[in-house]
Design an enzyme around this catalytic site. Sequence first.
Site, mmCIF file in Angstrom:
data_model
loop_
_atom_site.group_PDB
_atom_site.id
_atom_site.type_symbol
_atom_site.label_atom_id
_atom_site.label_comp_id
_atom_site.label_asym_id
_atom_site.label_seq_id
_atom_site.Cartn_x
_atom_site.Cartn_y
_atom_site.Cartn_z
ATOM 1 N N GLU A 154 0.815 -1.223 0.000
ATOM 2 C CA GLU A 154 0.000 0.000 0.000
ATOM 3 C C GLU A 154 0.848 1.273 0.000
ATOM 4 O OE1 GLU A 154 -3.035 -0.079 3.048
ATOM 5 O OE2 GLU A 154 -4.319 -1.333 1.811
ATOM 6 N N GLU A 326 -6.594 -7.737 -0.548
ATOM 7 C CA GLU A 326 -7.090 -7.786 0.830
ATOM 8 C C GLU A 326 -8.592 -7.543 0.790
ATOM 9 O OE1 GLU A 326 -4.996 -5.107 3.437
ATOM 10 O OE2 GLU A 326 -3.039 -5.662 2.628
HETATM 11 C C1 GAL Z 1 -4.416 -2.465 4.928
HETATM 12 C C2 GAL Z 1 -2.990 -2.970 5.063
HETATM 13 C C3 GAL Z 1 -2.922 -4.207 5.914
HETATM 14 C C4 GAL Z 1 -3.737 -4.053 7.145
HETATM 15 C C5 GAL Z 1 -5.171 -3.762 6.756
HETATM 16 C C6 GAL Z 1 -6.114 -3.648 7.915
HETATM 17 O O1 GAL Z 1 -4.431 -1.103 4.700
HETATM 18 O O2 GAL Z 1 -2.439 -3.229 3.803
HETATM 19 O O3 GAL Z 1 -1.564 -4.463 6.247
HETATM 20 O O4 GAL Z 1 -3.219 -3.033 7.928
HETATM 21 O O5 GAL Z 1 -5.185 -2.549 6.067
HETATM 22 O O6 GAL Z 1 -7.410 -3.376 7.476
#
Ligand code: GAL
Length: 651
Positions: A154, A326
Amino acid sequence: MISESPSPKPLLMQLGVCYYPEHWPEAQWIDDARRMREIGLTRVRIGEFAWSRIEPEPGQYAWDWLDRAIETLHAAGLGTILGTPTATPPKWLVDSMPDMIAVDRDGRPRRFGSRRHYCFSHIGYRRQAARITRAMAERYGHHPAIVAWQTDNEYGCHDTVQSFSPAALAAFRAWLAEHYGDVAVLNRAWGNVFWSQEYRSFDEIDLPNLTVTEANPAHWLAFRRFASDEVVRFNHIQVDILRAMSPGRAITHNFMGFFTEFDHHDVAQSLDAVGWDSYPLGFLDSFRFSEDDKLRYARQGHPDIAAFHHDLYRGCTRSGRWWVLEQQPGPVNWARHNPAPLDGMVRLWTLEALAHGAELVSYFRWRQAPFAQEQLHAGLLRPDNAPAPAYAEAAQAARDIAAIGPMSDAVKSVALIFSYDSDWITTIQPQGAGLSALWAAFDAYSALRQMGLNVDILPPDAPLEGYKLCVVPCMPVVPDKLLAHLDDFKGPVVIGPRSGSRTADFAIPETLPPGPIFPARVVRVESLRPGLIHPGQGWAVRRWIEHLETDAAAELVADDGTVACWRSGNRRYLAAWPDQDLLAMVLRTAARDAGIKTVHLPAGLRIRRTGSHVFAFNYSTETIAIPDDIGGKLVLGQRELAAAGVAVLKL
Ligand code: GAL
C-alpha cells in the site's frame, strides 16, 4: 498502460488469504494450511512485513523459517504471493541511516514504531530496498511455490506519498530542473511574478509546505507530480529486479480505496496485475458519504464502493488483470466506527469481484492477531483459532464460484474517463468545499450503476472503440490524446464542469475554458454553499455553476433561467456540479441517445452483466425483487433477493 501478462487469465477466480506465519507457532502452520485448502483457498500472501525476521542483523539472513513456511503451504497445494518487506524497514536499518525517515507536512520527522516510515526519495533507502528485494528474489525467484510477487505494501498508506525531507527537497529541485530546463521558464509557467515569487535558480526553490498562506498552486501541482514520480521510480526498482530474477511470476502491488496521491495509471504500467485492498465498511465510515448513507449501509458498505474500485483498477492495465489482495472479513480496527458486516456480505463482496472480472480475492487476514496494532481487526479465524463468521462465507463463496463456472467477459458499454492529475488540481484549488474530480467520478459512476449499466473507468489516453457512451466527469487538463479519441467517437459524450479549465501548469487557458473539448467559453464560475440552489424540474443546480458564452443549445434550464446542461452535436456540457438528481437526468438521456437500455433499480440493488451472466447484489437490509426486465435462467440465488443476497442469471 502496456503491461504484458506472463500467464493467461485463469478460467475461475481463485480465493486466497493474507497470512503471517511469523506471528504463530510453527507447530500450527500445517493445520493452518490444511484448513485453508479445506475451505477452498488456493493462494496465500505472506512476507510483506517480515523484514526483521528475514534479516535480524544487518546482512545476516534467516531464511530457514520462511523456507519452511513456504514449503508447508506449498505441500498443502497453496501458491504463494510473496511480498517484499520494504514497507517495514527494521530498527537497525533506520538507526544506521536516520535521514531515511520521511518528514510530514508540518516538518516533523516520522518515527519508527509502526510502518511506512521511509522517504521515497532517499537514495540510501532505495539501495536497501533493492538489496532486500534482490536477496528474496535470489532465494525464492525460481521456487515452484511462488506464483506472484507483491512489491512493498500500500504505497502511500498513512499519508506517506509526500515527504518534506532534505532528500525530497534535493530530488524535487533536480526534477524541476529536468522538467523546466531553465528557471525563467518555470517562473513564467507558474506566474511567479505574482507576490514576488520569482526564483533565480532551481536551488532557491523550496518544498511547498509551511508557507504563510497557500503556496502557488502550480508549485503544489509540480510537487505532487514529482511525489507521484518518486513512487513510480521506487516501485520500478523492485519490479526490474523481480522480473529479471523470477521469470514467469506475476508482479502486483496493492492499491487502496479512494486514494489518489500518486498516479496509479503510471505505477500500473510496470505491473502484470493490479491489486487493491477492499474494505467497504471502513471506507464508508471514513469517506465523504452522507450521514444517511453511513447509517443505511453501515453493515454493507455503499453499493458502489467496491465496484467503483474494481472498475477503476481493471482499467489501469491493458491486460485488464486485477486482484483483490485484501478483502475485509469482519470489523476492521481503523475507521471511526467499526461494525460487523451483515451476514452474507463477505460472500457478496467476493462474488461481486468475480462479476467484475477479478482473478483473485484474498481475505485479510487468516487469524485475528491478539497482539499489537490490529488486535481488533477480524480474520477468517478468531484469535482462539475457532472460525469467525467469514470463514464459512469464504467456503461458501468458493463453492459458488465453482457452481457458476466459467463466464465470458463483459461487453463494452460506458467509458468513464478519470485522471489522477484532475483530482490533484481540484483538491489543490477546490474553490468550493468538497468539490473534487474523484468524487465527481464516483458520483457519475454511481448514477450509471443505478441505471443497471456496466462502466469501465479508463485513463484519458485509452482508446474508446467499442463503447457506446463516454462520460468525462471532471478533467481540468484535457490531454490531446483524449481530444483526438473524442473526435473519432460517434456516441454521446457527457463532459463535466471544470473540464479544460487549466493548462498543464495550473493557469486559466488564454482563450478561456473549456477549450476544444466543447464549443463555449466559461466566463464566470461560482461555488454555492449548501442550501443555495437553483431548482429545476426534479433536479437542482447545487454546489457549483459555470456561466457560458456559447452557441450550443441550452438543454436543461432551471426555473430561474440558470443553464445546467448545454448541448452541441453529440456532446453535452454539464455546467453544474454533477449531483445525483441532475446526473440521473442527463445520463439517462445520453444513454437513450446511445441506444443503451437502462433499468430502474430499487435502492440498494445493483447488477453487473458479463457476456454470459447477469449478477444481482442486494446491498439493502430488506428483501428486494429483481425487476422483470432483467432476464436469464437462475443459476444461483432467487429472484426474491434477501438482504446481502446474490443471484446469478445465465443468459
Ligand atoms: C491495509 C494494510 C494491511 C492491514 C489492513 C487492515 O491497509 O495493507 O496491512 O493493515 O489494512 O485493514
